[in-house]
Design an enzyme around this catalytic site. Structure first.
Site, PDB file in Angstrom:
ATOM      1  N   CYS A 179       0.863  -1.181   0.000  1.00 41.35           N
ATOM      2  CA  CYS A 179       0.000   0.000   0.000  1.00 41.35           C
ATOM      3  C   CYS A 179       0.892   1.220   0.000  1.00 41.35           C
ATOM      4  O   CYS A 179       1.736   1.361  -0.887  1.00 41.35           O
ATOM      5  CB  CYS A 179      -0.968  -0.033   1.174  1.00 41.35           C
ATOM      6  SG  CYS A 179      -0.191  -0.120   2.795  1.00 41.35           S
ATOM      7  N   ARG A 211      -2.212  -0.813   5.605  1.00 41.83           N
ATOM      8  CA  ARG A 211      -3.416  -1.330   4.951  1.00 41.83           C
ATOM      9  C   ARG A 211      -3.129  -2.689   4.296  1.00 41.83           C
ATOM     10  O   ARG A 211      -3.977  -3.578   4.279  1.00 41.83           O
ATOM     11  CB  ARG A 211      -3.904  -0.334   3.883  1.00 41.83           C
ATOM     12  CG  ARG A 211      -4.602   0.865   4.450  1.00 41.83           C
ATOM     13  CD  ARG A 211      -4.946   1.864   3.360  1.00 41.83           C
ATOM     14  NE  ARG A 211      -3.788   2.610   2.896  1.00 41.83           N
ATOM     15  CZ  ARG A 211      -3.823   3.521   1.933  1.00 41.83           C
ATOM     16  NH1 ARG A 211      -4.952   3.772   1.298  1.00 41.83           N
ATOM     17  NH2 ARG A 211      -2.739   4.189   1.600  1.00 41.83           N
TER      18      ARG A 211
END
Lengths: 287, 99
Positions: free
Chosen positions: A233, A238
């Site tokens: 990410c 994430r």
């Protein structure tokens, strides 16, 4: 791993809130969130200071991690239950981090802090006291951590899953939209990476979708089960959540999280970059 | 997110000229600030882009891009509420969300 062994519900946490065999740990992007109220008996880990070396860009060392958990009263035998804000982004990051250093029994609370709050469950500002321990970590399990050379080598060869929002993937935004867009590196994505925004793994309340829905999601985008996978990410949190889905919930064999992610890749000299909504060809684009 | 001034969140320290700011306040019944709501920013296709918890005063802020966005607000004991907003670099789009 399976959903049953790696994920617990908010209700399970409430039922086990005084269980001495578990340690509830809150990890948030907003490192002040815990101080405004947290689950009873939960301790806090600050991802910026506790989990990052303060000089070089890297994780704390094995010995630093051992000292941290010993100081916070976490033992090797404890069941560690992680939760946090942002739909568990940083809690998933901490989950991956605990696995990286070999903690055996670690679980994520489904939905994280948001689910807990939306359920109107109780938060407290009372700080727990815990006896110190002598925690022993293992060397980093590099079978779950990717570095920049792994990302470059994976172009056109392995599954690269970019979990940022479509606008970040395409190069229209440089950071998640709750952060200022001031960045020095280039925009775009690693050529041939598939964009599967992390949010597609979750319901609006932050809980994970069913295994069947998750399998369908990754089948639909064309992930090749026979290949190794790298999730990335912007800074690797994430993508920890997507790593958790692929490795722990769906049981894919070889999944790595690239914690350098776009802030590293997008700053490398001479590596290929693709712009726009399509994965692009391995050689990327130039102006 | 605290330190809000009446009429909107303080923009101290924000380079508005370079950002497409979307910000506002979540109110229950049109008057009471909701400090434990979650505001999601969805892009033009309805895809999740970002989410923030509201401050104690019910305020939130995003740094978006040019174009149309949807704010989806989740709060305890309330149905989700969607608000469409247009953002532009150099301006601040103020939104009051009523749940």
């Amino acid at each position: 791993m399976t959903r049953e062994s790696s994920l617990v519900t908010a209700q399970w946490v409430e039922d086990n809130i005084d269980n001495a065999d578990i340690v509830i740990v809150e990890v948030d992007e907003d490192t002040t969130a815990y101080d405004k109220g947290h689950i009873k008996n939960a301790i806090k880990l600050d991802w910026t200071t506790d989990l990052q070396d303060q000089v070089r860009r890297d994780f704390v060392s094995k010995s630093q991690f051992e000292a941290l958990l010993s100081d916070r009263g976490v033992s090797n035998d404890h069941t560690v239950v992680l939760y946090g804000g942002n739909n568990n982004w940083f809690a998933a990051y901490a989950y991956w981090y605990f696995k990286l250093y070999g903690h055996q029994d670690v679980k994520l609370m489904d939905g994280g802090r948001k689910k807990w709050e939306l359920d109107s469950r109780e938060l407290t500002d009372e700080l727990p006291t815990r006896d110190t321990t002598s925690y022993t970590a293992t060397e980093q399990d590099l079978s779950i951590r990717a570095f920049r050379d792994d990302a470059v080598a994976a172009i056109g060869v392995q599954n690269l899953i970019d979990v940022r929002s479509p606008d970040e993937y395409a190069g229209r935004l440089l950071a998640p939209a709750h952060l200022p867009q001031e960045q020095s590196q280039r925009a775009g994505h690693v050529p041939t990476s598939l964009n599967v925004p992390w949010s597609k793994n979750c319901n609006d309340d932050g809980t994970f979708k069913s295994d069947d829905d998750l399998k369908a999601l990754y089948a639909e985008v064309g992930i090749d089960d026979s290949l190794d996978t790298i999730a990335l990410c912007r800074i690797g949190e994430r993508s920890s959540l997507t790593w958790f889905v692929l490795k722990e919930l769906l049981g894919h064999a070889n999944v790595k999280n690239y914690d350098g992610s776009w802030t590293e890749y997008g700053s490398l000299v001479g590596v290929p970059i693709a712009l726009g909504d399509e994965p692009g060809s391995p050689e990327g684009q130039t102006s | 997110m605290c330190g809000a001034t009446e009429g909107g969140l303080s923009l101290d320290g924000v380079n508005v000229a370079k950002e497409a700011v979307i910000q506002g306040q979540v109110l229950r019944g049109g008057t009471d600030p909701v400090g434990n709501a979650y505001v999601r920013l969805l892009d033009r296709t309805g895809e999740f882009t970002a989410e923030v918890p509201t401050s104690a005063t019910g305020h939130f802020r995003f740094f978006a891009g040019e174009g149309e966005w949807t704010l989806r607000t989740l709060a305890p004991k309330a149905d989700p509420v969607d608000n469409v907003v247009v953002a532009a670099i150099g301006s601040v789009a103020e939104v009051t969300v009523t749940i």
